[in-house]
Design a protein around this motif. Structure first.
Motif, mmCIF file in Angstrom:
data_model
loop_
_atom_site.group_PDB
_atom_site.id
_atom_site.type_symbol
_atom_site.label_atom_id
_atom_site.label_comp_id
_atom_site.label_asym_id
_atom_site.label_seq_id
_atom_site.Cartn_x
_atom_site.Cartn_y
_atom_site.Cartn_z
ATOM 1 N N ASP A 196 0.576 -1.787 11.618
ATOM 2 C CA ASP A 196 -0.138 -1.198 10.485
ATOM 3 C C ASP A 196 -1.573 -0.906 10.915
ATOM 4 O O ASP A 196 -2.451 -1.772 10.820
ATOM 5 C CB ASP A 196 -0.120 -2.165 9.293
ATOM 6 C CG ASP A 196 -0.654 -1.531 8.017
ATOM 7 O OD1 ASP A 196 -1.296 -0.472 8.116
ATOM 8 O OD2 ASP A 196 -0.439 -2.091 6.931
ATOM 9 N N PRO A 197 -1.852 0.313 11.410
ATOM 10 C CA PRO A 197 -3.201 0.613 11.901
ATOM 11 C C PRO A 197 -4.254 0.609 10.805
ATOM 12 O O PRO A 197 -5.428 0.375 11.078
ATOM 13 C CB PRO A 197 -3.048 2.006 12.522
ATOM 14 C CG PRO A 197 -1.866 2.603 11.824
ATOM 15 C CD PRO A 197 -0.944 1.464 11.520
ATOM 16 N N LYS A 198 -3.837 0.844 9.575
ATOM 17 C CA LYS A 198 -4.794 0.864 8.468
ATOM 18 C C LYS A 198 -5.276 -0.548 8.144
ATOM 19 O O LYS A 198 -6.469 -0.758 7.874
ATOM 20 C CB LYS A 198 -4.151 1.498 7.240
ATOM 21 C CG LYS A 198 -5.092 1.625 6.052
ATOM 22 C CD LYS A 198 -4.405 2.321 4.887
ATOM 23 C CE LYS A 198 -5.352 2.430 3.689
ATOM 24 N NZ LYS A 198 -4.703 3.112 2.542
ATOM 25 N N ALA A 199 -4.372 -1.510 8.165
ATOM 26 C CA ALA A 199 -4.733 -2.886 7.820
ATOM 27 C C ALA A 199 -5.420 -3.602 8.979
ATOM 28 O O ALA A 199 -6.185 -4.537 8.765
ATOM 29 C CB ALA A 199 -3.498 -3.669 7.383
ATOM 30 N N GLY A 200 -5.136 -3.193 10.214
ATOM 31 C CA GLY A 200 -5.800 -3.809 11.349
ATOM 32 C C GLY A 200 -4.898 -4.722 12.146
ATOM 33 O O GLY A 200 -3.685 -4.837 11.893
ATOM 34 N N SER A 201 -5.485 -5.401 13.117
ATOM 35 C CA SER A 201 -4.744 -6.259 14.036
ATOM 36 C C SER A 201 -4.070 -7.405 13.287
ATOM 37 O O SER A 201 -4.650 -8.025 12.400
ATOM 38 C CB SER A 201 -5.687 -6.817 15.099
ATOM 39 O OG SER A 201 -5.018 -7.709 15.949
ATOM 40 N N ASP A 255 0.855 -1.188 0.000
ATOM 41 C CA ASP A 255 0.000 0.000 0.000
ATOM 42 C C ASP A 255 0.887 1.232 0.000
ATOM 43 O O ASP A 255 1.639 1.458 0.944
ATOM 44 C CB ASP A 255 -0.907 -0.018 1.229
ATOM 45 C CG ASP A 255 -1.935 1.108 1.201
ATOM 46 O OD1 ASP A 255 -2.001 1.821 0.177
ATOM 47 O OD2 ASP A 255 -2.676 1.266 2.190
ATOM 48 N N HIS A 256 0.820 2.011 -1.095
ATOM 49 C CA HIS A 256 1.652 3.204 -1.244
ATOM 50 C C HIS A 256 3.138 2.891 -1.065
ATOM 51 O O HIS A 256 3.883 3.632 -0.417
ATOM 52 C CB HIS A 256 1.225 4.286 -0.251
ATOM 53 C CG HIS A 256 -0.123 4.867 -0.521
ATOM 54 N ND1 HIS A 256 -1.301 4.267 -0.091
ATOM 55 C CD2 HIS A 256 -0.497 5.982 -1.209
ATOM 56 C CE1 HIS A 256 -2.334 4.992 -0.473
ATOM 57 N NE2 HIS A 256 -1.874 6.044 -1.172
ATOM 58 N N GLY A 257 3.551 1.765 -1.631
ATOM 59 C CA GLY A 257 4.954 1.392 -1.585
ATOM 60 C C GLY A 257 5.395 0.732 -0.300
ATOM 61 O O GLY A 257 6.574 0.381 -0.171
ATOM 62 N N LEU A 258 4.505 0.527 0.665
ATOM 63 C CA LEU A 258 4.853 -0.098 1.937
ATOM 64 C C LEU A 258 4.333 -1.534 1.961
ATOM 65 O O LEU A 258 3.155 -1.777 1.689
ATOM 66 C CB LEU A 258 4.248 0.686 3.109
ATOM 67 C CG LEU A 258 4.717 2.145 3.249
ATOM 68 C CD1 LEU A 258 3.984 2.814 4.399
ATOM 69 C CD2 LEU A 258 6.223 2.205 3.467
ATOM 70 N N LEU A 259 5.216 -2.458 2.283
ATOM 71 C CA LEU A 259 4.843 -3.869 2.350
ATOM 72 C C LEU A 259 4.339 -4.197 3.749
ATOM 73 O O LEU A 259 5.009 -3.929 4.744
ATOM 74 C CB LEU A 259 6.050 -4.753 2.020
ATOM 75 C CG LEU A 259 5.859 -6.260 2.249
ATOM 76 C CD1 LEU A 259 4.806 -6.822 1.283
ATOM 77 C CD2 LEU A 259 7.170 -7.008 2.102
ATOM 78 N N SER A 260 3.157 -4.795 3.825
ATOM 79 C CA SER A 260 2.604 -5.274 5.090
ATOM 80 C C SER A 260 2.422 -6.779 5.011
ATOM 81 O O SER A 260 2.006 -7.308 3.978
ATOM 82 C CB SER A 260 1.253 -4.602 5.385
ATOM 83 O OG SER A 260 1.420 -3.236 5.664
ATOM 84 N N VAL A 261 2.730 -7.456 6.112
ATOM 85 C CA VAL A 261 2.572 -8.905 6.172
ATOM 86 C C VAL A 261 1.596 -9.246 7.288
ATOM 87 O O VAL A 261 1.513 -8.548 8.306
ATOM 88 C CB VAL A 261 3.924 -9.615 6.415
ATOM 89 C CG1 VAL A 261 4.856 -9.391 5.240
ATOM 90 C CG2 VAL A 261 4.564 -9.144 7.712
ATOM 91 N N ASN A 262 0.867 -10.324 7.076
ATOM 92 C CA ASN A 262 -0.082 -10.812 8.069
ATOM 93 C C ASN A 262 0.640 -11.808 8.976
ATOM 94 O O ASN A 262 0.978 -12.913 8.548
ATOM 95 C CB ASN A 262 -1.276 -11.474 7.378
ATOM 96 C CG ASN A 262 -2.359 -11.868 8.359
ATOM 97 O OD1 ASN A 262 -2.185 -11.807 9.569
ATOM 98 N ND2 ASN A 262 -3.508 -12.275 7.827
ATOM 99 N N MET A 263 0.864 -11.417 10.217
ATOM 100 C CA MET A 263 1.627 -12.264 11.124
ATOM 101 C C MET A 263 0.828 -13.442 11.658
ATOM 102 O O MET A 263 1.378 -14.272 12.387
ATOM 103 C CB MET A 263 2.175 -11.429 12.283
ATOM 104 C CG MET A 263 3.196 -10.395 11.846
ATOM 105 S SD MET A 263 4.169 -9.769 13.221
ATOM 106 C CE MET A 263 5.507 -8.947 12.334
#
Length: 309
Positions: A189-194, A157-165
């Motif tokens: 990542d407050p946008k993606a959630g817990s 998202d906007h160049g930032l990689l988020s992973v689901n732990m």
């Protein structure tokens, strides 16, 4: 130990020819859906038999290193963390007690997964001990699912990689060589959630890139020494001395590792006596084979000192 040793075998250049030869043999003898399984099950013993034949025939390709590798590890020791190339790695359980992060691990994809980077957290440092004091340092990690073909595993998202732990993979194959790891940190990542964390790469303090110079050029060497000395004096931190562990099987980078004393030791009496396993916790007090080093950091720790001299 078998899973970790299999990873070592598959990442040792000296035996790539043996791996290829045995895999081709399995393709001729077994159906295609069983080739990978049979290759993994049968290769270690076939490899040892092949090296024994080289030894009995006085082959010039035989070496003690090759035999020790084929014989397999005789003992494994587990540690909470270690230093690799001047970077401190700590296990996830130890990290949870601190306000800093040292357990984040990143490894570029390889083989058939060159387009996938692997992100995880270090859980345990594993030292495989082979015959004649050869050893290999490995990381056992919890890997997060970053397969782009699986929704809900990772996103950009906007160049930032988020992973689901909460999504993991390679649970049955968690090992890497210690020198493969690059340290990263995870941010909420407050946008993606817990359960979602942003992957953040960073540069480390007190890691100096020293150029290679001509040893015969005294003028250039003097200038380089003055620049390095000035750089180190301006830094408030003090570089920690490195305890060198004997380099195993010429795997680059494994030699410069410091290992804290807090550990669990698994003693195997001979490679064939799997039932005689003794597990013991190492004391954190001073012992004969350990020595304590101190520095200016916030947490003074005890480190393993090799007695190979």
């Amino acid at each position: 130990m078998e899973v970790a040793h299999w990873f070592v075998l598959n990442n040792c250049d000296e035996i790539m020819g043996y791996l290829y030869e045995h895999e081709e043999m399995m393709k001729r003898e077994h159906p295609s859906h069983l080739v990978a399984q049979k290759h993994r099950e049968l290769f270690p013993q076939w490899f040892l038999d092949s090296v024994n034949k080289l030894k009995s025939s006085n082959s010039p390709t035989y070496s003690d290193e090759l035999y020790n590798l084929a014989f397999g590890p005789i003992r494994a020791e587990l540690f909470l963390g270690c230093n690799v190339n001047s970077v401190k790695f700590l296990g996830e359980a130890r990290d949870e007690k601190l306000c800093t992060q040292n357990s984040g691990v990143h490894v570029p994809g390889g083989g058939e997964s060159t387009d996938i980077d692997f992100y995880g957290k270090l859980t345990t440092v594993v030292q495989l001990l082979y015959k004649d004091r050869y050893q290999v340092i490995m990381f056992k990690c919890r890997w997060f699912d970053t397969n782009p073909n699986r929704p809900g595993s990772a996103k950009i998202d906007h160049g930032l990689l988020s992973v689901n732990m909460n999504r993991t993979w390679y649970d049955d194959d968690p090992y890497i060589l210690a020198n493969m790891a690059t340290q990263i940190v995870y941010l909420d990542d407050p946008k993606a959630g817990s359960g979602w964390n942003v992957v953040q790469k960073m540069d480390h303090r007190n890691v100096y890139a020293i150029p290679e110079l001509d040893p015969t050029d005294n003028d250039v060497n003097n200038v380089a020494d003055q620049r390095l000395k000035s750089s180190m004096e301006n830094d408030a931190e003090t570089l920690r001395d490195t305890n060198v562990i004997q380099e195993p099987f010429q795997i680059q980078g494994v030699s410069s590792i410091e290992i804290p004393i807090q550990s669990i030791t698994i003693d195997l009496v001979g490679p064939s006596n799997d039932d005689d396993v003794v597990i013991k916790e190492a004391e954190e007090e001073e012992e004969e084979d350990w020595e304590t080093e101190s520095d200016d950091s916030d947490d003074n720790e005890s480190y393993y000192s090799s007695d190979d001299e």
